[in-house]
Design an enzyme around this catalytic site. Structure first.
Site, PDB file in Angstrom:
ATOM      1  N   CYS A 124       0.794  -1.067   0.129  1.00 34.13           N
ATOM      2  CA  CYS A 124       0.000   0.074  -0.151  1.00 34.13           C
ATOM      3  C   CYS A 124       0.824   1.217   0.095  1.00 34.13           C
ATOM      4  O   CYS A 124       2.125   1.353  -0.690  1.00 34.13           O
ATOM      5  CB  CYS A 124      -1.044   0.117   1.143  1.00 34.13           C
ATOM      6  SG  CYS A 124      -0.120   0.184   2.849  1.00 34.13           S
ATOM      7  N   ALA A 125       0.651   2.150   0.524  1.00 31.72           N
ATOM      8  CA  ALA A 125       1.331   3.661   0.544  1.00 31.72           C
ATOM      9  C   ALA A 125       2.596   3.522   1.328  1.00 31.72           C
ATOM     10  O   ALA A 125       3.722   4.208   0.769  1.00 31.72           O
ATOM     11  CB  ALA A 125       0.449   4.806   1.072  1.00 31.72           C
TER      12      ALA A 125
END
Length: 541
Positions: free
Chosen positions: A471-472
């Site tokens: 994810c980020a």
């Protein structure tokens, strides 16, 4: 199920990462078209205005095609093989799905409670996807159809057909199966989704009518679910979907920002739904209080080292709204501190809302200033003063609450640990001694080599990796044998902020460089697997 949702949450970040630049572009062009800021340059007949308008139209691309982008982006994280072909299959299947809906409702719309002759938008429940008039299932429908197509792709892409049917293998077979699956999927959607739209309308009324408590509860859930990666499913329907306003708060705010800026009515009266996008304030004001408390309670001889950890982590949270580097410095040491953080964040948002603060404030200081403070300054200065005032008041609240808890319960936050645990790290030299089994060449390294290699070995090597995505800020990995995974200290020694363990599903908190680390990780993993296959072939020979 948790493992699946973690992977889905990570996959959703591929399209989400497109939003910050697009949002800032739209916000900046709206400002440049406002005569209060640029004077006569905002003349619609002038060249400057026309050029800005062209750029603005380009900035709207992501927001106007959200469902399509989410549908195509999902295979990047969820397809197990042939990712580009999976993206193509999803694109064709999603368009087919909407063409089926269009045809069904053209003939039998009234039977499903849909007046398909209405114009799109408003309360019609209709929209266009790539020029196809269809039901507005928003990103929910896009994710559902994309997920179903990805399942078909993962299941049938490698299916071997008889030689005379070879042309129908691979993506062609996936496309045929998905095509047939879309017929009942479209029918069920026409049957169910209009009722869902009625429910969403009722939910919108309920959430708005719940006022301050609704804002508090929403913000609490958005924060407290971060360790599980499931917080995407809390804010997604509000920010990007139709939970409280058509097309989501982010799109609606950008579309109406000029009207809000020019109106002298209270901003809360103009857009009460904006209370569900105040969670970014805890990333600014809360992060400052947390960082100060951790620094203050660190041992004197370790304050310099701790400041080197906290300053970039806090700045990342304050400026761009990425909080994991800071939050995961204390989450695994004292989870109840994270629960306190969630309660304080919710309380801050609720108090701001009670004082009339609304807007699109889900990110950090840069984005909040660009799409809230600057365009609204002329007529809504009081809202900004209230926001900053409440936020500044919560900094000492965060500071004293965290400081008290850390000292009261003798928590081992950074700078308060016992003697440093000796950590065995894998180095470049370790890897350089490991040659490619095929040709003896050393694998080329890059700036993220050390970290990726240490993570791979700490997870038990390439043969122990089932899936990997990100994810980020987190590298999300599923392993075959969790007992082969080394202690958290190995990963932290390589620069990780922490490790989340849920059985054989792990999340390594890397930071903003996680995409680069993942690329290096997968390259190293593939080379390791090639070495293993070569060794097996030699043994078999």
């Amino acid at each position: 199920m948790l493992k699946f949702f973690q992977r889905l949450g990570g996959a959703l970040f591929a399209p989400v990462l497109l939003f910050p630049f697009a949002g800032l572009t739209v916000a900046l062009t709206i400002i440049l078209k406002n005569p209060d800021f640029v004077g006569s340059l905002a003349n619609p007949d002038g060249l400057f205005y026309k050029l800005v308008y062209i750029i603005e139209e380009g900035g709207w691309t992501v927001f106007r095609q959200l469902p399509l982008i989410f549908a195509v982006g999902l295979p990047i994280g969820l397809a197990k093989k042939a990712h580009p072909r999976a993206c193509l299959s999803v694109l064709v299947t999603y368009l087919t799905f909407n063409y089926f809906i269009n045809a069904i409702l053209t003939f039998w719309g009234p039977s499903f409670g849909v007046d398909f002759t209405q114009n799109i938008g408003g309360v019609s429940g209709l929209t266009t996807i790539a020029g196809i008039k269809t039901l507005d299932t928003s990103i929910v429908g896009a994710i559902a159809i994309s997920g179903l197509t990805i399942y078909i792709h993962n299941r049938f892409f490698d299916t071997k057909l008889p030689d005379f049917l070879g042309i129908f293998q691979g993506s062609a077979l996936v496309g045929m199966i998905a095509f047939l699956a879309m017929i009942p999927a479209a029918y069920v959607t026409c049957l169910v989704w209009p009722k869902v739209q009625m429910g969403i309308s009722s939910l919108q009324t309920l959430m708005i009518s719940s006022g301050t408590f609704g804002v508090w509860l929403y913000t609490l859930l958005e924060r407290i679910l971060i360790p599980t990666g499931l917080h995407h499913f809390v804010y997604g329907p509000f920010i990007f979907g139709p939970a409280v306003v058509d097309n989501g708060i982010q799109v609606f705010w950008a579309q109406n920002l000029s009207n809000f800026a020019n109106s002298t009515l209270p901003l809360k009266e103009l857009f009460p739904q904006g209370g569900f996008a105040l969670h970014g304030n805890s990333k600014i004001f809360g992060a400052i209080g947390i960082a100060l408390a951790i620094y203050k309670t660190a041992r004197p001889e370790k304050k310099k080292i701790v400041s080197g950890l906290l300053i970039p982590a806090a700045l990342t949270a304050v400026l761009v709204g990425i909080t994991e580097p800071l939050e995961f410095t204390f989450l695994f040491i004292a989870p109840f501190l994270f629960a306190i953080h969630a309660v304080l964040a919710a309380s801050m948002a609720a108090v701001m809302y009670a004082f009339g603060v609304v807007g699109n404030m889900g990110s950090g200081l840069i984005e909040i200033a660009a799409i809230n403070w600057i365009p609204l300054f002329k007529n809504h200065t009081g809202v900004m003063i209230a926001q900053i005032g409440v936020g500044m008041a919560f900094i000492p609240i965060y500071y004293f609450v965290f400081k008290y808890c850390i000292e009261k319960f003798k928590l081992k936050t950074p700078g308060r640990e016992d003697e440093d645990e000796e950590v065995k790290l894998y180095t470049k030299e370790d890897f350089k001694n490991k040659k490619d089994a095929k040709n003896g060449n050393v694998v080329v390294e890059n700036a993220y080599f050390d970290q990726a290699y240490t993570f791979l070995q700490g997870l038990g090597g390439a043969q122990n990796i089932e899936t990997v995505n990100n994810c980020a800020t987190r590298l999300r990995v599923t392993v075959f044998d969790e007992t082969l995974v080394k202690s958290d200290s190995v990963f932290k020694g390589a620069g990780a902020h922490g490790v989340v363990r849920k059985g054989n599903a792990l999340q390594i908190i890397v930071g903003l460089s996680v995409p680069q680390v993942r690329d290096c990780f997968e390259d190293l993993m593939n080379k390791d697997l090639e070495n293993i296959d070569s060794e097996k072939n030699l043994i078999n020979a």
